[in-house]
Scaffold this motif. Structure first.
Motif, PDB file in Angstrom:
ATOM      1  N   ARG A  79       1.011  -1.132   0.113  1.00  0.00           N
ATOM      2  CA  ARG A  79       0.199   0.289   0.330  1.00  0.00           C
ATOM      3  C   ARG A  79       1.236   0.685   0.226  1.00  0.00           C
ATOM      4  NH1 ARG A  79      -2.571  -2.825   3.574  1.00  0.00           N
ATOM      5  NH2 ARG A  79      -2.327  -2.059   5.561  1.00  0.00           N
ATOM      6  N   GLN A  80       2.020   0.716   0.857  1.00  0.00           N
ATOM      7  CA  GLN A  80       2.606   2.720   1.177  1.00  0.00           C
ATOM      8  C   GLN A  80       4.114   2.631   0.082  1.00  0.00           C
ATOM      9  OE1 GLN A  80       2.708   4.733   3.057  1.00  0.00           O
ATOM     10  NE2 GLN A  80       0.814   3.307   4.403  1.00  0.00           N
ATOM     11  N   TRP A  81       4.159   1.500  -1.453  1.00  0.00           N
ATOM     12  CA  TRP A  81       4.787   1.643  -2.589  1.00  0.00           C
ATOM     13  C   TRP A  81       3.968   2.053  -3.455  1.00  0.00           C
ATOM     14  CZ3 TRP A  81       9.302   2.060  -4.498  1.00  0.00           C
ATOM     15  CH2 TRP A  81       8.890   1.282  -5.746  1.00  0.00           C
ATOM     16  N   GLU A  82       2.424   1.674  -3.263  1.00  0.00           N
ATOM     17  CA  GLU A  82       1.208   1.528  -4.622  1.00  0.00           C
ATOM     18  C   GLU A  82       1.213   3.589  -4.007  1.00  0.00           C
ATOM     19  OE1 GLU A  82      -1.772  -0.310  -4.357  1.00  0.00           O
ATOM     20  OE2 GLU A  82      -0.447  -2.037  -5.735  1.00  0.00           O
ATOM     21  N   LYS A  83       1.255   4.236  -2.576  1.00  0.00           N
ATOM     22  CA  LYS A  83       0.391   5.418  -2.268  1.00  0.00           C
ATOM     23  C   LYS A  83       2.015   6.350  -3.538  1.00  0.00           C
ATOM     24  CE  LYS A  83      -1.900   5.292   1.697  1.00  0.00           C
ATOM     25  NZ  LYS A  83      -1.167   5.581   3.196  1.00  0.00           N
ATOM     26  N   PRO A  89       3.711  11.214 -11.614  1.00  0.00           N
ATOM     27  CA  PRO A  89       2.806  11.874 -12.800  1.00  0.00           C
ATOM     28  C   PRO A  89       2.357  10.866 -13.411  1.00  0.00           C
ATOM     29  CG  PRO A  89       4.022  13.853 -12.250  1.00  0.00           C
ATOM     30  CD  PRO A  89       4.795  12.963 -11.949  1.00  0.00           C
ATOM     31  N   VAL A  90       3.441  10.810 -14.537  1.00  0.00           N
ATOM     32  CA  VAL A  90       3.099   9.721 -15.865  1.00  0.00           C
ATOM     33  C   VAL A  90       3.011   8.493 -14.895  1.00  0.00           C
ATOM     34  CG1 VAL A  90       4.361   8.727 -17.927  1.00  0.00           C
ATOM     35  CG2 VAL A  90       4.577  11.480 -17.099  1.00  0.00           C
ATOM     36  N   VAL A  91       3.984   7.711 -14.474  1.00  0.00           N
ATOM     37  CA  VAL A  91       3.668   6.499 -13.729  1.00  0.00           C
ATOM     38  C   VAL A  91       2.292   5.998 -13.175  1.00  0.00           C
ATOM     39  CG1 VAL A  91       5.092   5.353 -12.324  1.00  0.00           C
ATOM     40  CG2 VAL A  91       6.191   6.615 -13.024  1.00  0.00           C
ATOM     41  N   SER A  92       2.008   7.468 -12.112  1.00  0.00           N
ATOM     42  CA  SER A  92       0.288   6.892 -12.216  1.00  0.00           C
ATOM     43  C   SER A  92      -0.265   6.295 -13.188  1.00  0.00           C
ATOM     44  CB  SER A  92       0.088   7.771 -11.213  1.00  0.00           C
ATOM     45  OG  SER A  92      -1.234   8.594 -10.689  1.00  0.00           O
ATOM     46  N   SER A  93      -0.092   7.616 -13.322  1.00  0.00           N
ATOM     47  CA  SER A  93      -1.965   6.930 -14.270  1.00  0.00           C
ATOM     48  C   SER A  93      -1.254   5.233 -15.655  1.00  0.00           C
ATOM     49  CB  SER A  93      -1.901   7.749 -16.314  1.00  0.00           C
ATOM     50  OG  SER A  93      -0.780   7.827 -16.546  1.00  0.00           O
ATOM     51  N   LEU A  94      -0.470   5.150 -15.761  1.00  0.00           N
ATOM     52  CA  LEU A  94       0.383   4.213 -16.419  1.00  0.00           C
ATOM     53  C   LEU A  94       0.484   2.974 -15.537  1.00  0.00           C
ATOM     54  CD1 LEU A  94       1.077   2.594 -18.905  1.00  0.00           C
ATOM     55  CD2 LEU A  94       3.375   3.434 -18.380  1.00  0.00           C
ATOM     56  N   TYR A  95       0.828   3.384 -14.788  1.00  0.00           N
ATOM     57  CA  TYR A  95       0.567   2.055 -12.976  1.00  0.00           C
ATOM     58  C   TYR A  95      -0.570   1.484 -13.115  1.00  0.00           C
ATOM     59  CZ  TYR A  95       1.229  -0.656  -8.876  1.00  0.00           C
ATOM     60  OH  TYR A  95       1.646  -1.704  -8.056  1.00  0.00           O
ATOM     61  N   GLY A  96      -1.576   3.245 -12.318  1.00  0.00           N
ATOM     62  CA  GLY A  96      -2.875   2.387 -12.093  1.00  0.00           C
ATOM     63  C   GLY A  96      -3.649   2.047 -13.076  1.00  0.00           C
ATOM     64  N   SER A  97      -3.509   1.911 -14.861  1.00  0.00           N
ATOM     65  CA  SER A  97      -4.627   0.996 -15.484  1.00  0.00           C
ATOM     66  C   SER A  97      -3.997  -0.226 -15.813  1.00  0.00           C
ATOM     67  CB  SER A  97      -3.824   1.478 -16.871  1.00  0.00           C
ATOM     68  OG  SER A  97      -4.111   3.206 -17.655  1.00  0.00           O
ATOM     69  N   VAL A  98      -2.493  -0.730 -15.116  1.00  0.00           N
ATOM     70  CA  VAL A  98      -2.141  -1.628 -15.431  1.00  0.00           C
ATOM     71  C   VAL A  98      -2.500  -2.984 -14.640  1.00  0.00           C
ATOM     72  CG1 VAL A  98      -0.257  -2.852 -16.028  1.00  0.00           C
ATOM     73  CG2 VAL A  98      -0.526  -1.122 -17.232  1.00  0.00           C
ATOM     74  N   LYS A  99      -2.278  -1.573 -13.204  1.00  0.00           N
ATOM     75  CA  LYS A  99      -3.039  -2.997 -11.850  1.00  0.00           C
ATOM     76  C   LYS A  99      -4.299  -3.160 -11.766  1.00  0.00           C
ATOM     77  CE  LYS A  99      -2.641  -3.219  -7.170  1.00  0.00           C
ATOM     78  NZ  LYS A  99      -2.786  -4.173  -6.912  1.00  0.00           N
ATOM     79  N   GLN A 100      -5.237  -1.967 -12.792  1.00  0.00           N
ATOM     80  CA  GLN A 100      -6.658  -1.678 -12.555  1.00  0.00           C
ATOM     81  C   GLN A 100      -6.926  -3.476 -13.415  1.00  0.00           C
ATOM     82  OE1 GLN A 100      -8.815   1.417 -13.721  1.00  0.00           O
ATOM     83  NE2 GLN A 100     -10.726   0.807 -12.212  1.00  0.00           N
ATOM     84  N   VAL A 101      -6.113  -3.051 -14.979  1.00  0.00           N
ATOM     85  CA  VAL A 101      -6.844  -4.466 -15.367  1.00  0.00           C
ATOM     86  C   VAL A 101      -5.958  -6.348 -14.641  1.00  0.00           C
ATOM     87  CG1 VAL A 101      -5.294  -5.468 -17.602  1.00  0.00           C
ATOM     88  CG2 VAL A 101      -6.928  -2.835 -17.915  1.00  0.00           C
ATOM     89  N   SER A 102      -4.915  -5.598 -14.971  1.00  0.00           N
ATOM     90  CA  SER A 102      -4.610  -6.942 -14.068  1.00  0.00           C
ATOM     91  C   SER A 102      -5.248  -7.836 -12.472  1.00  0.00           C
ATOM     92  CB  SER A 102      -2.638  -6.774 -13.533  1.00  0.00           C
ATOM     93  OG  SER A 102      -2.470  -6.643 -12.636  1.00  0.00           O
ATOM     94  N   ASP A 103      -5.943  -6.951 -11.586  1.00  0.00           N
ATOM     95  CA  ASP A 103      -6.547  -6.966 -10.994  1.00  0.00           C
ATOM     96  C   ASP A 103      -7.682  -7.724 -11.530  1.00  0.00           C
ATOM     97  OD1 ASP A 103      -4.844  -5.792  -9.098  1.00  0.00           O
ATOM     98  OD2 ASP A 103      -5.835  -4.145  -8.907  1.00  0.00           O
TER      99      ASP A 103
END
Length: 195
Positions: A79-83, A89-103
């Motif tokens: 959770r701390q790592w994801e926060k 900025p750029v990593v947030s949108s990319l990581y968030g999208s990939v995380k949502q799809v993989s979840d």
């Protein structure tokens, strides 16, 4: 002679393609050995590389990561790592999208690709196999008349590209076919017929 040649091709081509894909996967995963100090790498210790050792290392890393993060302390660290990642900025949108799809795809509670269905596509008089992905979002649903479901229509022979569609539930027919069998049917362009 032509018949025997074609029979030979039908036997050898799938075998060769499978070996080629496995070779690419294993050699890519063998790159994970680069994280091991040089003095502990097989080439230094025994004088030659061991194909597949990187694959074993990769599987072990993934397994140990899952093991360590599947408890209270591990969840806190994740959770701390994801926060932290969500603040970049750029990593947030990319990581968030990939995380949502993989979840969605890998979680036990997700609905992605749980059912093969038959849908009218690309027009009302034709049918294609699609995969049930869930229901339209609330904002979308309020603009639709009636009950709709979300489906993914893969393209042939590459099912990783396709179309996301929302269709009336009454137009969708659930198939008594596993997702794996449906994917084989799609990838083979209808040649490999499910039992």
């Amino acid at each position: 002679m032509r018949k025997y040649f074609i029979t030979g091709l039908l036997i050898l081509v799938p075998l060769a393609i499978t070996a080629w894909v496995l070779n690419i996967i294993i050699s890519t995963m063998d790159q994970s050995l680069l994280i091991v100090p040089e003095r502990w790498q097989p080439r230094t210790l025994i004088g030659f590389d061991i194909p597949g050792l990187g694959t074993i290392l990769t599987v072990l890393i993934v397994f140990i990561t899952g093991l360590l993060t599947n408890n209270l302390v591990g969840n806190f660290v994740v959770r701390q790592w994801e926060k932290l990642l969500h603040r970049i900025p750029v990593v947030s949108s990319l990581y968030g999208s990939v995380k949502q799809v993989s979840d969605t795809l890998f979680s036990d509670s997700g609905n992605a690709f749980r059912k093969a269905v038959l849908v009218p596509y690309p027009h009302a008089d034709s049918r294609t196999i699609a995969f049930l992905t869930g229901a339209p979002a609330t904002e979308v649903q309020k603009h639709l008349d009636g009950e709709y479901i979300s489906v993914y229509v893969p393209t042939t022979p590459n099912p990783t590209s396709g179309f996301f569609l929302m269709m009336p539930k009454k137009d969708v027919i659930e198939l008594d076919m596993s997702v794996d069998a449906a994917l084989k049917y799609i990838v083979s362009m209808g040649v490999v017929v499910p039992e």
